[in-house]
Design an enzyme around this catalytic site. Sequence first.
Site, mmCIF file in Angstrom:
data_model
loop_
_atom_site.group_PDB
_atom_site.id
_atom_site.type_symbol
_atom_site.label_atom_id
_atom_site.label_comp_id
_atom_site.label_asym_id
_atom_site.label_seq_id
_atom_site.Cartn_x
_atom_site.Cartn_y
_atom_site.Cartn_z
ATOM 1 N N ASP A 1 -20.126 3.312 -16.397
ATOM 2 C CA ASP A 1 -18.796 3.469 -17.472
ATOM 3 C C ASP A 1 -17.998 2.751 -17.005
ATOM 4 O OD1 ASP A 1 -17.817 4.589 -19.419
ATOM 5 O OD2 ASP A 1 -16.304 6.208 -18.239
ATOM 6 N N LEU A 2 -16.852 2.630 -18.362
ATOM 7 C CA LEU A 2 -15.757 1.786 -17.852
ATOM 8 C C LEU A 2 -14.517 2.630 -17.664
ATOM 9 C CD1 LEU A 2 -15.622 -1.522 -19.833
ATOM 10 C CD2 LEU A 2 -15.337 -1.027 -17.666
ATOM 11 N N ASP A 3 -13.956 3.183 -18.393
ATOM 12 C CA ASP A 3 -13.041 4.401 -18.551
ATOM 13 C C ASP A 3 -13.290 4.762 -17.720
ATOM 14 O OD1 ASP A 3 -10.353 3.169 -20.570
ATOM 15 O OD2 ASP A 3 -12.669 2.774 -22.517
ATOM 16 N N ASN B 1 -20.128 11.279 -22.889
ATOM 17 C CA ASN B 1 -20.597 10.896 -23.322
ATOM 18 C C ASN B 1 -21.645 10.156 -22.344
ATOM 19 O OD1 ASN B 1 -18.486 9.133 -22.220
ATOM 20 N ND2 ASN B 1 -18.321 7.786 -23.289
#
Length: 273
Positions: A12-14, A220
């Site tokens: 994931d990024l954030d 998510n």
Amino acid sequence: MLKQKIKVVISDLDGTLLNSDHSISDYTKSVFQELHHQKYLIIVATGRHHIDAMSIVENLGFPIYLVTSNGARIHSPKKELLYSFNIKSEAIKSVLSLDIDPEITTVLFKEEVWQTSKINKKINSFQKDLKYPPVVVDFNDLEDFSAIKLFFTHDNHEKLVELKNKILEDHSEEFSHAFSLPICLEFMDKSVDKSVAIAKILEIEGYSFQETVFFGDGFNDERMLDAAGIGLIMGNAPENLKCKLPHLNIISTNNEDGVAKYLSRKLELTSKV
């Protein structure tokens, strides 16, 4: 040994690959460049829009697969669009006709811009360069509501929980939802999820979920954390996500380069601290 088992690295990024300054540290970049050099397949899977995410992952210095909008878009390492799915206009129009608290910021993520009920400085701060700009609109004046993702944000998590429950009363068959952060509630088409998109990439490349390691910090990421051969939860993830997946290990936080340090140690990379 993990080094023999893992062929695909997914993050994931954030809150995961990005630190709280919404950037990739030099150390993390060096570790991922070493992974690329050693021929690992690397995938970034984020809730962000592809225009926004592309400008971030370019900083890694090599091409990767990119899953965006929680699985509604897949781009190849050559930036070719491999998969695209939008929420139908009528479904979004029906949701926006509900009595939504005006304090909540409502956003439609479109292909080139994001349409928002008002400017939200906290959400704008996630983009260092506004390559994917916000446009303030009156949703009562719109004709086409089709979008990649429907998004709501408010500092009070409970307000968003109430809104989620209200929307799902009549729309549970149309939408999947996730809290990417406690202040961010996202709705996608029911068929959309990071794990579904990643399965498509694995099929193209000839790998299985058992050969993947996945790092995430939000709801998510939940299905992908469970599907991966090794799912790892960031130390900065919400406690209720950690409690929901008690069988998974928790690593250091995003501000401590948790992803890069884990990979450097477990895959015996040369980029070590």
